[in-house]
Scaffold this motif. Structure first.
Motif, PDB file in Angstrom:
ATOM      1  N   ILE A 569       0.364  -0.895   0.189  1.00 24.31           N
ATOM      2  CA  ILE A 569       0.096  -0.122  -0.096  1.00 24.31           C
ATOM      3  C   ILE A 569       0.819   1.532  -0.359  1.00 24.31           C
ATOM      4  N   TRP A 570       1.963   1.499   0.907  1.00 23.56           N
ATOM      5  CA  TRP A 570       3.133   2.464   0.446  1.00 23.56           C
ATOM      6  C   TRP A 570       3.504   2.691  -0.850  1.00 23.56           C
ATOM      7  N   ASP A 571       3.174   1.578  -1.360  1.00 22.45           N
ATOM      8  CA  ASP A 571       4.518   2.082  -3.087  1.00 22.45           C
ATOM      9  C   ASP A 571       3.452   2.676  -3.363  1.00 22.45           C
ATOM     10  N   TYR A 572       1.971   3.000  -3.064  1.00 18.37           N
ATOM     11  CA  TYR A 572       0.922   3.191  -3.945  1.00 18.37           C
ATOM     12  C   TYR A 572       0.514   5.051  -2.889  1.00 18.37           C
ATOM     13  N   GLY A 573       1.165   5.530  -2.479  1.00 13.82           N
ATOM     14  CA  GLY A 573       1.049   6.469  -1.475  1.00 13.82           C
ATOM     15  C   GLY A 573      -0.026   7.831  -2.125  1.00 13.82           C
ATOM     16  N   TRP A 574       0.780   8.197  -2.954  1.00 10.10           N
ATOM     17  CA  TRP A 574       0.676   9.175  -3.912  1.00 10.10           C
ATOM     18  C   TRP A 574      -1.111   9.200  -4.296  1.00 10.10           C
ATOM     19  N   LEU A 575      -1.235   7.917  -4.574  1.00  8.66           N
ATOM     20  CA  LEU A 575      -2.118   7.564  -5.277  1.00  8.66           C
ATOM     21  C   LEU A 575      -3.573   7.805  -4.218  1.00  8.66           C
ATOM     22  N   ILE A 576      -3.401   7.600  -3.181  1.00  8.56           N
ATOM     23  CA  ILE A 576      -4.029   7.186  -2.183  1.00  8.56           C
ATOM     24  C   ILE A 576      -4.298   8.917  -1.703  1.00  8.56           C
ATOM     25  N   ILE A 577      -3.092   9.596  -1.760  1.00 12.92           N
ATOM     26  CA  ILE A 577      -3.544  11.321  -1.774  1.00 12.92           C
ATOM     27  C   ILE A 577      -4.966  11.907  -2.697  1.00 12.92           C
ATOM     28  N   ILE A 578      -4.052  10.652  -3.945  1.00 11.66           N
ATOM     29  CA  ILE A 578      -4.960  12.311  -5.083  1.00 11.66           C
ATOM     30  C   ILE A 578      -6.903  11.676  -4.512  1.00 11.66           C
ATOM     31  N   VAL A 580      -8.113  10.943  -1.744  1.00  9.13           N
ATOM     32  CA  VAL A 580      -9.056  11.244  -0.986  1.00  9.13           C
ATOM     33  C   VAL A 580      -9.208  12.719  -1.399  1.00  9.13           C
ATOM     34  N   ILE A 581      -8.708  13.644  -1.363  1.00 11.15           N
ATOM     35  CA  ILE A 581      -8.741  15.107  -2.012  1.00 11.15           C
ATOM     36  C   ILE A 581      -9.660  15.082  -3.112  1.00 11.15           C
ATOM     37  N   LEU A 582      -9.872  13.718  -3.979  1.00 15.37           N
ATOM     38  CA  LEU A 582     -11.167  14.001  -4.933  1.00 15.37           C
ATOM     39  C   LEU A 582     -12.430  13.340  -3.783  1.00 15.37           C
ATOM     40  N   ILE A 583     -12.013  12.629  -2.798  1.00 11.96           N
ATOM     41  CA  ILE A 583     -13.554  12.111  -2.425  1.00 11.96           C
ATOM     42  C   ILE A 583     -13.647  13.507  -1.662  1.00 11.96           C
ATOM     43  N   ILE A 585     -13.447  17.015  -1.965  1.00 10.18           N
ATOM     44  CA  ILE A 585     -13.973  18.090  -2.780  1.00 10.18           C
ATOM     45  C   ILE A 585     -15.215  17.052  -3.570  1.00 10.18           C
ATOM     46  N   ILE A 586     -15.262  15.869  -3.722  1.00 11.63           N
ATOM     47  CA  ILE A 586     -16.937  15.806  -4.368  1.00 11.63           C
ATOM     48  C   ILE A 586     -17.452  15.587  -3.107  1.00 11.63           C
ATOM     49  N   VAL A 587     -17.438  15.236  -1.759  1.00 16.27           N
ATOM     50  CA  VAL A 587     -18.390  15.424  -0.262  1.00 16.27           C
ATOM     51  C   VAL A 587     -19.276  17.141  -0.279  1.00 16.27           C
ATOM     52  N   ALA A 588     -17.285  17.580  -0.575  1.00 14.91           N
ATOM     53  CA  ALA A 588     -17.682  19.336  -0.122  1.00 14.91           C
ATOM     54  C   ALA A 588     -18.743  19.821  -0.858  1.00 14.91           C
ATOM     55  N   SER A 589     -19.171  19.311  -2.589  1.00 13.41           N
ATOM     56  CA  SER A 589     -19.493  20.013  -3.624  1.00 13.41           C
ATOM     57  C   SER A 589     -20.796  19.411  -3.274  1.00 13.41           C
ATOM     58  N   ILE A 590     -21.020  18.294  -2.975  1.00  8.76           N
ATOM     59  CA  ILE A 590     -22.267  18.008  -2.819  1.00  8.76           C
ATOM     60  C   ILE A 590     -23.625  18.603  -1.195  1.00  8.76           C
TER      61      ILE A 590
END
Length: 638
Positions: A569-578, A580-583, A585-590
């Motif tokens: 999982i730690w080899d893909y940390g950057w992907l997880i961060i992106i 989370v940010i997208l989630i 943004i989506i929740v705030a927009s809703i």
């Protein structure tokens, strides 16, 4: 417009229906023809088979009841001709003169089925010149020439027949397919014929499979020429010539056959796989070579060995009964300590220079014990027993020089002990008599010709095992292993070199040189001296032992196998961060969208309240624009 569409659709359906009806009619007609429109019975409808054939039409069936029919028949139509299944139905040649060669059954048409007959005597038994025919469940006996010849026919199937006692001599073969292609000769019993058993003579893509071929006077199965023929899964036994001989053609295959008391010989350009001779392997190599320090070794498992353009082989300790060693255009081959007997040609054939034949027993072969030809110069033949062979003990063909024959026992060979067409050094051999060889010699032993230099000769039998017997008692390095069994007779810490790399097994980390260390093989119960187990799959998980070693997995545990690198999982940390940010943004927009919708609702409610009022008389709530109308209508007030 609608009417035009309807009419068009009706016409299309009518046309398709007409076409479908025509196709079905054609198909029915074809099937009806293929199955036979009429069945004619012999002798019920006609007294002879030929009369029934003459009065039949294409695709008819001629059914012949039990009995003996003395006639020669010609099938020149697309017919099914069958004999009574439960009774004997025999067709015999009408001419008793054995010199006559008239064919009993001749099939000149294509698409003929002929089955269920005993065909006896005559020149040929069942002769086929048509194509796409089925010849099945017949017995053919005592023909003068060929039991079942297939001349120029293609795509014929000759299946489940018995062909035996074809009598004339060479050429009196069991089944022959000449020039045609795509023919299948399958599951026949071909036995006791005066010529070959089965022969493919030309054509492409013919198949000979699942037959039993035995006791024929020449070859059991011969591919005389032709391309892409397949000879497979046959049992070939006790034929007087080679059991299987591929004499010509290209891209032919000789695979998975069982030979019993029969040899095999093939030309180049042949695939030869998984055949056995008297339970031993048939080894065929083409263009394969070892090295001087690491020859390719065939040890104790060969029924016969055929090498073409090969170099640096060691062939030792094999019992080749009805087999032999055939070397074509190779060199530096050592043939050592083998028993080679009963070959229908030569025991050892050398068409190449600088080979060594040493300490073998080469006896009772039909031609020569050893035959040296082609480019056969500089060969050494030493310490062998060469006896009771049908022509020569050793035959040196052509003008080959520098061959040396020494310390051999050469005796009781039918014509010559040694016959050489060029000078050969044959000193110090035992010729079967203390007074030396006969022929150009002055003694009474095996004969030699003028090109053989035989003086001095041995006056007593040369014991080929003498040196090995003495070596059993010599242990130069005192390691408990006699020199004749010690790969390192002067090194007390080493005595075995399994992979012939000149490093003793005790010092060698990989005794069999298979890429897997001995320690790993010992840990998991593998054989440290078997190089083939690197490619085996001990636990059946689809990965070889070598793959498991490289991946550091357990080759005995099916659940432990090489995998792609495990996901971290730690080899893909950057992907997880992106993500989370997208989630976020989506929740705030809703949330913002919902708040905006609520605000809009409240605004609309306020605007609605400004448009409404109450009737001063009845207190009914209604829109302001309707108040005047309500007062007039309900209360009569204008």
């Amino acid at each position: 417009m609608k009417m035009k569409k309807i009419i068009s659709m009706v016409l299309v359906f009518l046309f398709l229906g007409w076409m479908f009806t025509g196709i079905i009619g054609f198909f029915d007609k074809f099937v009806g023809e293929a199955e036979g429109e009429t069945t004619i019975y012999v002798p019920t409808d006609y007294p002879t088979i030929q009369q029934a054939i003459d009065n039949a039409s294409d695709w008819d069936t001629v059914h012949v009841f039990a009995g003996k029919y003395e006639e020669n028949i010609v099938i020149d139509k697309k017919l099914t001709v069958i004999g009574e299944e439960t009774e004997d139905v025999s067709i015999n040649n009408t001419i008793n003169d054995p010199t006559q060669q008239k064919t009993v059954v001749e099939i000149t048409a294509s698409w003929v089925t002929f089955k269920g007959f005993d065909v006896e005597d005559g020149g040929n038994g069942i002769k086929i010149t048509g194509s796409n025919c089925l010849i099945e469940n017949n017995s053919v006996r005592r023909s003068r020439w060929v039991g079942i010849p297939n001349n120029d026919g293609s795509n014929n199937v000759i299946k489940n027949n018995i062909v035996e006692d074809i009598v004339l001599g060479y050429g009196a073969n069991g089944i022959v397919s000449a020039y045609g292609s795509g023919n299948i000769i399958e599951s026949n019993l071909v036995s006791g014929n005066a010529g070959l058993g089965i022969e493919i003579a030309g054509g492409t893509g013919n198949i000979v499979k699942n037959n039993v071929v035995s006791n024929n006077q020449y070859e059991g199965i011969a591919v005389s020429w032709g391309d892409k023929s397949v000879v497979e899964n046959n049992v070939v036994t006790d034929n007087k010539g080679h059991g299987i001989a591929a004499k010509g053609g290209t891209k032919n295959k000789i695979n998975n056959n069982t030979l019993i008391n029969n040899s095999i010989n093939v030309c180049d350009g042949i695939e030869v796989l998984n055949n056995t001779l008297n339970g031993q392997g048939v080894y065929y190599f083409d263009g394969i070579s070892g090295t001087e320090n690491s020859p390719i070794t065939i040890d104790g498992k060969a029924g016969t060995v055929i090498l073409r353009d090969c170099h640096y082989f060691l062939i030792k300790n094999n019992i080749m009964d009805y087999g032999g060693v055939y070397l074509w255009y190779g060199s530096n081959i050592i043939i050592e300590n083998n028993t080679i007997t009963n070959n229908v040609e030569h025991g050892v054939t050398l068409w190449g220079p600088n080979n060594t034949v040493i300490r073998n027993r080469i006896n009772n072969n039909s031609a020569s014990g050893i035959y040296i030809s082609g480019m056969g110069g500089g060969n050494i033949v030493e310490n062998n027993t060469i006896a009771h062979n049908g022509q020569y003990g050793i035959h040196i063909k052509h003008d080959h020089v520098n061959n040396k024959l020494t310390h051999n026992n050469i005796y009781n060979n039918l014509e010559y002990g040694v016959f050489a067409e060029a000078y050969v050094d044959a000193r110090y051999n035992w010729w079967g008599s203390e007074d030396g060889p006969s022929g150009s010699g002055e003694g009474s032993g095996d004969a030699v010709n003028d090109n053989v230099s035989y003086k001095p000769w041995l006056t007593v039998y040369w014991y080929e095992s003498l040196l090995s017997d003495i070596s059993k008692f010599i242990d130069s390095d005192g390691d408990g292993h006699p020199d004749n069994e010690d790969a390192f007779p002067n090194n007390s810490s080493e005595w075995i070199d399994s992979d012939n790399d000149e490093i003793g097994d005790n010092a060698d980390p990989d005794d069999d040189n298979d890429g897997i260390p001995d320690s790993w093989e010992e840990k998991y119960g593998l054989n440290t001296t078997d190089p083939t187990d690197a490619n085996k799959d001990a636990d059946g998980d689809g990965f070889s032992n070598l793959d498991e070693y490289k991946a550091e997995t357990d080759p005995t545990d099916k659940g432990d196998y090489p995998r792609d690198e495990e996901w971290n999982i730690w080899d893909y940390g950057w992907l997880i961060i992106i993500i989370v940010i997208l989630i976020v943004i989506i929740v705030a927009s809703i949330i913002m969208l919902k708040k905006r919708q609520q605000s809009d609702k409240e605004s609309e409610s306020e605007e609605d309240e400004e448009e409404w009022t109450k009737c001063p008389k009845c207190n009914v709530r209604l829109k302001k624009i309707n108040l005047e109308k309500h007062m007039k209508k309900t209360h009569g007030i204008e």
